[in-house]
Scaffold this motif. Structure first.
Motif, PDB file in Angstrom:
ATOM      1  N   ASP A 199     -10.115  18.641 -16.228  1.00 53.11           N
ATOM      2  CA  ASP A 199     -10.626  17.681 -17.210  1.00 53.11           C
ATOM      3  C   ASP A 199     -12.004  17.192 -16.770  1.00 53.11           C
ATOM      4  OD1 ASP A 199     -11.054  15.334 -18.882  1.00 53.11           O
ATOM      5  OD2 ASP A 199      -8.903  15.398 -19.310  1.00 53.11           O
ATOM      6  N   GLN A 200     -12.996  17.291 -17.655  1.00 61.18           N
ATOM      7  CA  GLN A 200     -14.373  16.984 -17.297  1.00 61.18           C
ATOM      8  C   GLN A 200     -14.727  15.507 -17.441  1.00 61.18           C
ATOM      9  OE1 GLN A 200     -16.468  19.311 -15.932  1.00 61.18           O
ATOM     10  NE2 GLN A 200     -14.541  20.485 -15.939  1.00 61.18           N
ATOM     11  N   ARG A 201     -13.834  14.704 -17.965  1.00 56.31           N
ATOM     12  CA  ARG A 201     -14.140  13.294 -18.132  1.00 56.31           C
ATOM     13  C   ARG A 201     -14.175  12.581 -16.788  1.00 56.31           C
ATOM     14  NH1 ARG A 201      -9.877  12.489 -23.035  1.00 56.31           N
ATOM     15  NH2 ARG A 201      -8.773  13.939 -21.641  1.00 56.31           N
ATOM     16  N   SER A 202     -14.846  11.424 -16.753  1.00 52.41           N
ATOM     17  CA  SER A 202     -14.982  10.692 -15.493  1.00 52.41           C
ATOM     18  C   SER A 202     -13.624  10.204 -15.023  1.00 52.41           C
ATOM     19  CB  SER A 202     -15.933   9.511 -15.669  1.00 52.41           C
ATOM     20  OG  SER A 202     -15.344   8.526 -16.511  1.00 52.41           O
ATOM     21  N   ILE A 203     -13.518   9.944 -13.721  1.00 53.21           N
ATOM     22  CA  ILE A 203     -12.241   9.503 -13.162  1.00 53.21           C
ATOM     23  C   ILE A 203     -11.845   8.147 -13.719  1.00 53.21           C
ATOM     24  CG2 ILE A 203     -13.297   8.439 -11.142  1.00 53.21           C
ATOM     25  CD1 ILE A 203      -9.954  10.391 -11.274  1.00 53.21           C
ATOM     26  N   GLY A 204     -12.830   7.266 -13.967  1.00 53.76           N
ATOM     27  CA  GLY A 204     -12.516   5.963 -14.542  1.00 53.76           C
ATOM     28  C   GLY A 204     -11.955   6.084 -15.954  1.00 53.76           C
ATOM     29  N   GLN A 205     -12.557   6.946 -16.763  1.00 52.21           N
ATOM     30  CA  GLN A 205     -12.052   7.157 -18.116  1.00 52.21           C
ATOM     31  C   GLN A 205     -10.654   7.746 -18.087  1.00 52.21           C
ATOM     32  OE1 GLN A 205     -14.531   9.717 -20.501  1.00 52.21           O
ATOM     33  NE2 GLN A 205     -13.557   9.099 -22.420  1.00 52.21           N
ATOM     34  N   LEU A 206     -10.400   8.660 -17.160  1.00 52.42           N
ATOM     35  CA  LEU A 206      -9.067   9.252 -17.054  1.00 52.42           C
ATOM     36  C   LEU A 206      -8.038   8.211 -16.627  1.00 52.42           C
ATOM     37  CD1 LEU A 206      -9.929  12.691 -15.400  1.00 52.42           C
ATOM     38  CD2 LEU A 206      -9.167  12.269 -17.751  1.00 52.42           C
ATOM     39  N   ARG A 207      -8.417   7.308 -15.718  1.00 49.38           N
ATOM     40  CA  ARG A 207      -7.479   6.246 -15.330  1.00 49.38           C
ATOM     41  C   ARG A 207      -7.098   5.398 -16.540  1.00 49.38           C
ATOM     42  NH1 ARG A 207     -11.315   5.054 -10.914  1.00 49.38           N
ATOM     43  NH2 ARG A 207     -10.654   6.147  -9.022  1.00 49.38           N
ATOM     44  N   ALA A 208      -8.090   5.031 -17.360  1.00 47.69           N
ATOM     45  CA  ALA A 208      -7.806   4.214 -18.540  1.00 47.69           C
ATOM     46  C   ALA A 208      -6.897   4.951 -19.515  1.00 47.69           C
ATOM     47  CB  ALA A 208      -9.114   3.819 -19.230  1.00 47.69           C
ATOM     48  N   LEU A 209      -7.131   6.254 -19.703  1.00 51.48           N
ATOM     49  CA  LEU A 209      -6.295   7.033 -20.617  1.00 51.48           C
ATOM     50  C   LEU A 209      -4.874   7.180 -20.086  1.00 51.48           C
ATOM     51  CD1 LEU A 209      -8.878   9.810 -21.574  1.00 51.48           C
ATOM     52  CD2 LEU A 209      -8.052   7.956 -23.025  1.00 51.48           C
ATOM     53  N   VAL A 210      -4.743   7.383 -18.774  1.00 51.26           N
ATOM     54  CA  VAL A 210      -3.403   7.483 -18.171  1.00 51.26           C
ATOM     55  C   VAL A 210      -2.649   6.174 -18.344  1.00 51.26           C
ATOM     56  CG1 VAL A 210      -2.197   7.650 -15.967  1.00 51.26           C
ATOM     57  CG2 VAL A 210      -3.960   9.310 -16.547  1.00 51.26           C
ATOM     58  N   LEU A 211      -3.323   5.049 -18.106  1.00 49.73           N
ATOM     59  CA  LEU A 211      -2.662   3.754 -18.245  1.00 49.73           C
ATOM     60  C   LEU A 211      -2.144   3.557 -19.667  1.00 49.73           C
ATOM     61  CD1 LEU A 211      -1.917   0.953 -17.151  1.00 49.73           C
ATOM     62  CD2 LEU A 211      -4.200   0.184 -17.818  1.00 49.73           C
ATOM     63  N   SER A 212      -2.970   3.842 -20.665  1.00 53.24           N
ATOM     64  CA  SER A 212      -2.527   3.661 -22.050  1.00 53.24           C
ATOM     65  C   SER A 212      -1.380   4.599 -22.384  1.00 53.24           C
ATOM     66  CB  SER A 212      -3.695   3.894 -23.013  1.00 53.24           C
ATOM     67  OG  SER A 212      -4.166   5.222 -22.920  1.00 53.24           O
ATOM     68  N   ASP A 213      -1.409   5.828 -21.841  1.00 55.91           N
ATOM     69  CA  ASP A 213      -0.326   6.775 -22.108  1.00 55.91           C
ATOM     70  C   ASP A 213       0.973   6.306 -21.473  1.00 55.91           C
ATOM     71  OD1 ASP A 213       0.735   9.222 -23.116  1.00 55.91           O
ATOM     72  OD2 ASP A 213       0.681  10.024 -21.079  1.00 55.91           O
ATOM     73  N   LEU A 214       0.892   5.764 -20.249  1.00 52.00           N
ATOM     74  CA  LEU A 214       2.109   5.292 -19.592  1.00 52.00           C
ATOM     75  C   LEU A 214       2.710   4.089 -20.305  1.00 52.00           C
ATOM     76  CD1 LEU A 214       1.064   5.603 -15.836  1.00 52.00           C
ATOM     77  CD2 LEU A 214       2.717   7.016 -17.071  1.00 52.00           C
ATOM     78  N   ILE A 215       1.876   3.241 -20.890  1.00 56.35           N
ATOM     79  CA  ILE A 215       2.397   2.063 -21.598  1.00 56.35           C
ATOM     80  C   ILE A 215       2.978   2.460 -22.945  1.00 56.35           C
ATOM     81  CG2 ILE A 215       1.749  -0.121 -22.690  1.00 56.35           C
ATOM     82  CD1 ILE A 215      -0.276  -0.514 -20.457  1.00 56.35           C
ATOM     83  N   LEU A 216       2.238   3.271 -23.692  1.00 55.58           N
ATOM     84  CA  LEU A 216       2.701   3.650 -25.030  1.00 55.58           C
ATOM     85  C   LEU A 216       3.847   4.661 -24.964  1.00 55.58           C
ATOM     86  CD1 LEU A 216      -0.769   3.921 -26.790  1.00 55.58           C
ATOM     87  CD2 LEU A 216       0.849   2.029 -26.867  1.00 55.58           C
ATOM     88  N   ARG A 217       3.842   5.541 -23.978  1.00 49.89           N
ATOM     89  CA  ARG A 217       4.955   6.454 -23.679  1.00 49.89           C
ATOM     90  C   ARG A 217       5.527   7.134 -24.928  1.00 49.89           C
ATOM     91  NH1 ARG A 217       6.821   4.846 -18.448  1.00 49.89           N
ATOM     92  NH2 ARG A 217       8.780   5.922 -18.787  1.00 49.89           N
ATOM     93  N   PRO A 218       4.751   7.903 -25.687  1.00 48.44           N
ATOM     94  CA  PRO A 218       5.303   8.556 -26.886  1.00 48.44           C
ATOM     95  C   PRO A 218       6.331   9.624 -26.551  1.00 48.44           C
ATOM     96  CG  PRO A 218       3.104   9.375 -26.413  1.00 48.44           C
ATOM     97  CD  PRO A 218       3.332   8.231 -25.467  1.00 48.44           C
TER      98      PRO A 218
END
Length: 486
Positions: free
Chosen positions: A215-234
């Motif tokens: 994944d070419q996105r920055s590590i900070g952006q990936l952390r934010a996306l992971v956090l939202s995915d873990l909370i929303l947990r579809p």
């Protein structure tokens, strides 16, 4: 700069005395008791305000200073601790011997610990630690380190002090959202330090796994996306399904297709304020491009026009083209039917009759669903000055109490969260008044008045300013609020 710091310190000491005097004039005897309806509901947190002081002191302080309720609570807590618990620290602050950040560091470590303040520590022990802390502060210790050293000194004399402070902080934990601009917000959670560290480490590990996978996105952006995915947990089927609902409010022109970076500009008539209502999500403004992306994700922006998202609803709010005052709310099918039918009294001509208006008053206490929809669209949040709780989580309150003859009419109804509904109903000395177009004035016991206006309502001093209708779309169908327990 040293002179400025001295002046700030002296003013902070003076302010602490004023806040303590205001607290003395707002005793807890005026509050509700535990056996009275409306006592201790959501939003009431007395743990941080000294015993014997009214819970509504911080609401008045917030309006007087123009700060948030949390900041007002902190100010009251620090002021009472300085004046009543830590007199030597207050004296050093008043004399300019320590600055405000260092005085606050001592307060955060020692406030509420003395038996004189309801804590378990002998006053002599607190005084001994305070004297040590003031010596470190005068020697130039940094505020963060000063707080740590003061807390450590207290623990050395009373090992249970740290656990008591930790448990008090855990009881005050919460999760908040704070807009930071540019379509971004911060999600802030108060967690025990080990839990917070574990959460951060987990998010970082998943983000680095995605980075290692290319994944070419920055590590900070990936952390934010992971956090939202873990909370929303579809993908998680082990828990009961929960749907998060968004409220999107936008002028209709903002939903149209525009070239990137190009905005249509209309001349502003002389005397008209530049207060065009921007698109917003949860009260935070977003750009037109971000709005269109969001509507596309919600399947609301379609080739056939705007439509309600799946499982949600869409209302169209019609506003006065001169003042921006809300005139009516209607669903899209209702609006289409009214457009086709026109005026039933003058079908052949252009009579300019108002075929759509605000819901009429009713002769009962409970507002109608149409009134709820109208007032929610007009107010959008709790109308108490400074409060941002969404309208969907508020009570529809009669400004002029229904029991005193106040009508159940949109001109006499406003959104108040449960805390400020209780304040208006039960706190002595507070007075609420509202004009027909929804301008709410709140007068505190101290005589100071603060006023809030419905979003989009303009004050014109000259010519007309034209606006368009607004789209109000929510991911949740409208439902009745819990009836107030009064």
């Amino acid at each position: 700069m040293a002179a400025v710091a001295d002046a700030r310190a002296q003013l902070a000491a003076y302010e602490a005395v004023l806040v303590a005097e205001l607290a003395a004039r707002r005793p807890a005897q005026t509050d509700l008791t535990e056996d009275q309806p409306g006592h201790g509901v959501e939003g009431w947190s007395p743990a941080r305000v000294q015993a014997g002081v009214s819970e509504f002191l911080v609401d008045e302080l917030a309006l007087l200073r123009g700060i948030s309720l949390a900041a007002a609570t902190g100010l009251a807590e620090r002021s009472l601790a300085l004046v009543q618990e830590l007199p030597e620290t207050w004296a050093a602050l008043a004399d300019g011997l320590v600055d405000e950040p260092r005085a606050n560091a001592i307060v955060r470590a020692l406030a509420g610990q003395s038996q004189a303040a309801g804590g378990p520590v002998e006053p002599a022990v607190v005084a001994e630690v305070e004297a040590q802390a003031l010596g470190w502060a005068r020697a130039g210790e940094t505020p963060v380190r000063l707080r740590e050293r003061t807390a450590a000194a207290l623990i050395a004399l009373d090992a249970a002090a740290a656990d008591r402070r930790r448990k008090k902080a855990e009881r005050a934990a919460d999760v908040r959202v704070r807009a930071v601009g540019d379509g971004m917000s911060e999600l802030i959670a108060d967690l025990p330090t080990p839990v917070a560290a574990a959460c951060r480490e987990t998010v970082d590990t998943y983000a680095r796994m995605a980075k290692d996978d290319g994944d070419q996105r920055s590590i900070g952006q990936l952390r934010a996306l992971v956090l939202s995915d873990l909370i929303l947990r579809p993908w998680d089927t082990s828990r009961a399904p929960v749907t998060a609902h968004l409220q999107v409010i936008a002028p209709l022109p903002a939903t149209g297709a525009r070239s990137a970076g190009v905005e249509e500009q209309q001349p502003s008539p002389a005397g008209a304020a530049i207060d065009e209502d921007a698109a917003s999500v949860g009260g935070a403004p977003i750009t037109h491009e971000q709005l269109r992306e969001l509507l596309g994700q919600l399947d609301s922006l379609c080739p056939g026009g705007l439509q309600a998202p799946a499982g949600g609803s869409m209302d169209v709010a019609l506003v006065d083209p001169v003042t921006g005052a809300l005139q009516a709310t209607v669903t899209r099918p209702e609006l289409q039917r009214l457009v086709r039918r026109g005026c039933s009294d003058h079908p052949p001509g252009s009579c300019r009759c108002a075929v759509l208006d605000r819901p009429p008053p009713v002769h009962r206490y409970s507002p109608t669903p149409a009134q709820r929809r109208f007032v929610h669209a007009r107010d959008r949040t709790c109308r108490h000055p400074g409060c941002r709780r969404p309208a969907a989580r508020t009570d529809l309150d009669h400004v002029h109490a229904h029991g005193d003859g106040g009508p159940t009419d949109c001109a006499n109804l406003c959104c108040l969260c449960r805390r400020h509904h209780r304040l208006k109903t039960h706190a002595p000395g507070w007075r609420f008044t509202m004009t027909g177009d929804g301008v709410l004035s709140v007068t505190m016991p101290s005589g100071v008045t603060r006023t809030t206006r419905p979003p989009g309502l303009r004050m014109l001093t000259g010519q007309r300013r034209l606006t368009g209708p607004q789209l109000v779309t929510s991911g949740a169908p409208p439902d009745a609020d819990d009836p107030p327990p009064f």
